[in-house]
Write a protein that holds these residues in place. Structure first.
Motif, short mmCIF file in Angstrom:
data_model
loop_
_atom_site.label_atom_id
_atom_site.label_comp_id
_atom_site.label_asym_id
_atom_site.label_seq_id
_atom_site.Cartn_x
_atom_site.Cartn_y
_atom_site.Cartn_z
N ASP A 176 80.83 -41.09 -0.61
CA ASP A 176 80.82 -40.98 -2.07
C ASP A 176 82.13 -41.46 -2.67
O ASP A 176 82.20 -41.74 -3.87
N HIS A 177 83.16 -41.51 -1.82
CA HIS A 177 84.47 -42.02 -2.26
C HIS A 177 84.99 -42.97 -1.19
O HIS A 177 84.66 -42.86 -0.01
N LEU A 178 85.83 -43.89 -1.60
CA LEU A 178 86.38 -44.88 -0.69
C LEU A 178 87.88 -45.00 -0.88
O LEU A 178 88.39 -44.85 -2.01
N TYR A 179 88.57 -45.27 0.23
CA TYR A 179 89.96 -45.67 0.14
C TYR A 179 90.00 -47.19 0.07
O TYR A 179 89.45 -47.88 0.94
N VAL A 180 90.61 -47.71 -0.97
CA VAL A 180 90.71 -49.16 -1.13
C VAL A 180 92.18 -49.54 -1.16
O VAL A 180 93.06 -48.72 -1.45
N TRP A 181 92.40 -50.80 -0.84
CA TRP A 181 93.77 -51.26 -0.65
C TRP A 181 94.53 -51.36 -1.96
O TRP A 181 94.05 -51.89 -2.95
N GLU A 182 95.75 -50.82 -1.90
CA GLU A 182 96.67 -50.91 -3.02
C GLU A 182 98.01 -51.32 -2.43
O GLU A 182 98.63 -50.54 -1.70
N ALA A 183 98.39 -52.53 -2.66
CA ALA A 183 99.56 -53.10 -1.99
C ALA A 183 100.81 -52.27 -2.22
O ALA A 183 101.04 -51.75 -3.30
N GLY A 184 101.61 -52.15 -1.15
CA GLY A 184 102.89 -51.45 -1.25
C GLY A 184 103.84 -51.99 -0.19
O GLY A 184 103.44 -52.16 0.96
N MET A 222 97.24 -47.79 -1.10
CA MET A 222 95.89 -47.27 -0.92
C MET A 222 95.59 -46.29 -2.06
O MET A 222 96.43 -45.48 -2.43
N LYS A 223 94.36 -46.39 -2.60
CA LYS A 223 93.96 -45.43 -3.64
C LYS A 223 92.51 -45.01 -3.41
O LYS A 223 91.74 -45.71 -2.76
N LEU A 224 92.15 -43.87 -3.95
CA LEU A 224 90.82 -43.31 -3.81
C LEU A 224 89.99 -43.65 -5.04
O LEU A 224 90.44 -43.44 -6.18
N VAL A 225 88.79 -44.18 -4.82
CA VAL A 225 87.91 -44.53 -5.94
C VAL A 225 86.52 -44.00 -5.65
O VAL A 225 86.13 -43.78 -4.49
N ASP A 226 85.73 -43.78 -6.72
CA ASP A 226 84.32 -43.45 -6.56
C ASP A 226 83.59 -44.67 -6.01
O ASP A 226 83.81 -45.79 -6.47
N THR A 227 82.72 -44.44 -5.06
CA THR A 227 82.00 -45.56 -4.44
C THR A 227 81.22 -46.35 -5.48
O THR A 227 81.17 -47.59 -5.42
N LYS A 228 80.63 -45.65 -6.45
CA LYS A 228 79.83 -46.35 -7.46
C LYS A 228 80.68 -47.29 -8.31
O LYS A 228 80.16 -48.22 -8.93
N ASP A 229 81.99 -47.05 -8.31
CA ASP A 229 82.89 -47.88 -9.11
C ASP A 229 83.72 -48.83 -8.25
O ASP A 229 84.72 -49.40 -8.71
N ALA A 230 83.31 -49.03 -6.99
CA ALA A 230 84.15 -49.75 -6.03
C ALA A 230 83.87 -51.24 -5.95
O ALA A 230 84.53 -51.96 -5.18
N VAL A 231 82.92 -51.75 -6.70
CA VAL A 231 82.59 -53.18 -6.62
C VAL A 231 83.83 -54.01 -6.94
O VAL A 231 84.51 -53.78 -7.95
N GLY A 232 84.13 -54.96 -6.02
CA GLY A 232 85.28 -55.83 -6.21
C GLY A 232 86.55 -55.34 -5.54
O GLY A 232 87.52 -56.10 -5.44
#
Length: 344
Positions: A51-59, A1-11
């Motif tokens: 404004d930020h999202l947790y997106v999946w980062e395999a582990g 899991m990693k934190l990204v800016d929502t505006k950069d979260a496409v995909g």
């Protein structure tokens, strides 16, 4: 899991549900775990305060909240239980039939004191109806170590934390005692109340009888009822310490094992519970004090579900009823959800 800016979260792939709350309209997941973020989702996510999202980062060493909730659910689930779909990292269990809910308190405490995870249940030793929620499970963070979930599985073991015991179709005999009833000085209003309560659990009243204050006759009648196939004997009245009240002595003289005469519950302090051994069966015999006739909920309502599920009650368990055993006579009775009788 990693934190990204929502505006950069496409995909990217969401690793948790995102809830939308509109007062009076909805409170539900607007985006589900596993959703691939699209360009058109960005304004919606920002409107939800993300404004930020947790997106999946395999582990390989971590589990997502949904997968961990599944493990906790499996630690609880037993026969007669249906699980919900996983939603926002939570799974709920509900009853598939009417019965007595049992909780392994030590195992439940083990899970809930382990950290980063929780299981919430209804109170144990209480009756439930088909469709009633029994428990909810989830972990607290979005992801958790696989090793931690394996450790809690090892500690709990293979026997589920919850069990749901179906009620037995018992044959019951009700014996109304007291000269005032036997000689028709007053109407027997006790028997109909008791009959109605036990019928709620599927019991069949095979016989009712009115008896005078004669302990030898009552003892004989109880034994005859058991010999004729009674699977439960209920004696109403005659439970006080007055000299004319002979029910406790009559039950004792049957040779039954007296579990307790008296219970730390109000109303219901003068309750008596005994078990008569017949072959490989234990036949419950109860002496019911007068409060059962006129109070909506009493000790009888706490013990009866267990009797109907063949869940033997001990003297120690009755003693534990003191905490929570005071009925507050609420204007709207919510037993068993009010806590009356809690402390088993």
């Amino acid at each position: 899991m990693k934190l990204v800016d929502t505006k950069d979260a496409v995909g990217t792939v969401l690793c948790h549900d995102i809830t939308q709350i509109i007062k009076g309209v909805t409170k539900d997941a607007r985006f589900r775990k596993g959703h691939v973020v699209k360009e058109e989702d960005i304004p919606v996510l920002l409107s939800l305060g993300k404004d930020h999202l947790y997106v999946w980062e395999a582990g390989d060493d971590m589990l997502h909240e949904n997968d961990a909730a599944r493990i906790l659910c499996n630690l609880c689930k037993n026969e007669g239980m249906k699980e919900s779909e996983v939603k926002e990292g939570k799974i709920e269990l509900s009853a598939e039939y009417d019965g007595l809910l049992k909780i392994d308190k030590e195992k439940l405490f083990t899970v809930n004191s382990f950290g980063q995870m929780m299981i919430a249940t209804r109170s144990g030793n209480t009756p439930v109806k088909a469709g009633d929620k029994l428990a909810g499970t989830r972990i607290i963070p979005l992801v958790i170590e696989k090793d931690k979930m394996q450790e809690v599985k090892d500690r709990v073991g293979d026997t589920p934390i919850l069990s749901l015991l179906p009620y037995k179709k018992k044959k019951a005999v009700i014996l109304a005692t007291g000269n005032e009833v036997y000689y028709h000085r007053i109407e027997d209003t006790f028997t109909p109340v008791v009959a109605e309560k036990i019928k709620e659990y599927g019991a069949q009243v095979t016989s009712t009888k009115q008896l005078p204050d004669d302990n030898e006759l009552l003892t004989k009648t109880i034994l005859e009822a058991i010999e004729n196939g009674a699977e439960m004997v209920l004696c109403t009245g005659g439970m006080s310490v007055d000299p004319d009240d002979k029910t406790p002595l009559a039950i004792k003289n049957t040779g039954a094992d007296i579990i307790s005469y008296g219970a730390p519950v109000l109303p219901g302090a003068m309750f008596l519970l005994a078990y008569y051994k017949k072959g490989d069966k234990m036949i419950p015999i109860m002496g019911l004090p007068g409060c059962v006739m006129y109070s909506k909920r009493t000790i009888f309502d706490i013990v009866l579900p267990r009797i109907m599920a063949d869940d033997k009650v001990s003297a120690e368990e009755l003693a534990h009823l003191g905490e929570g055993g005071l009925c507050l006579n609420c204007k709207v009775c919510t037993y068993p959800n009010c806590g009356f009788g809690k402390g088993w």
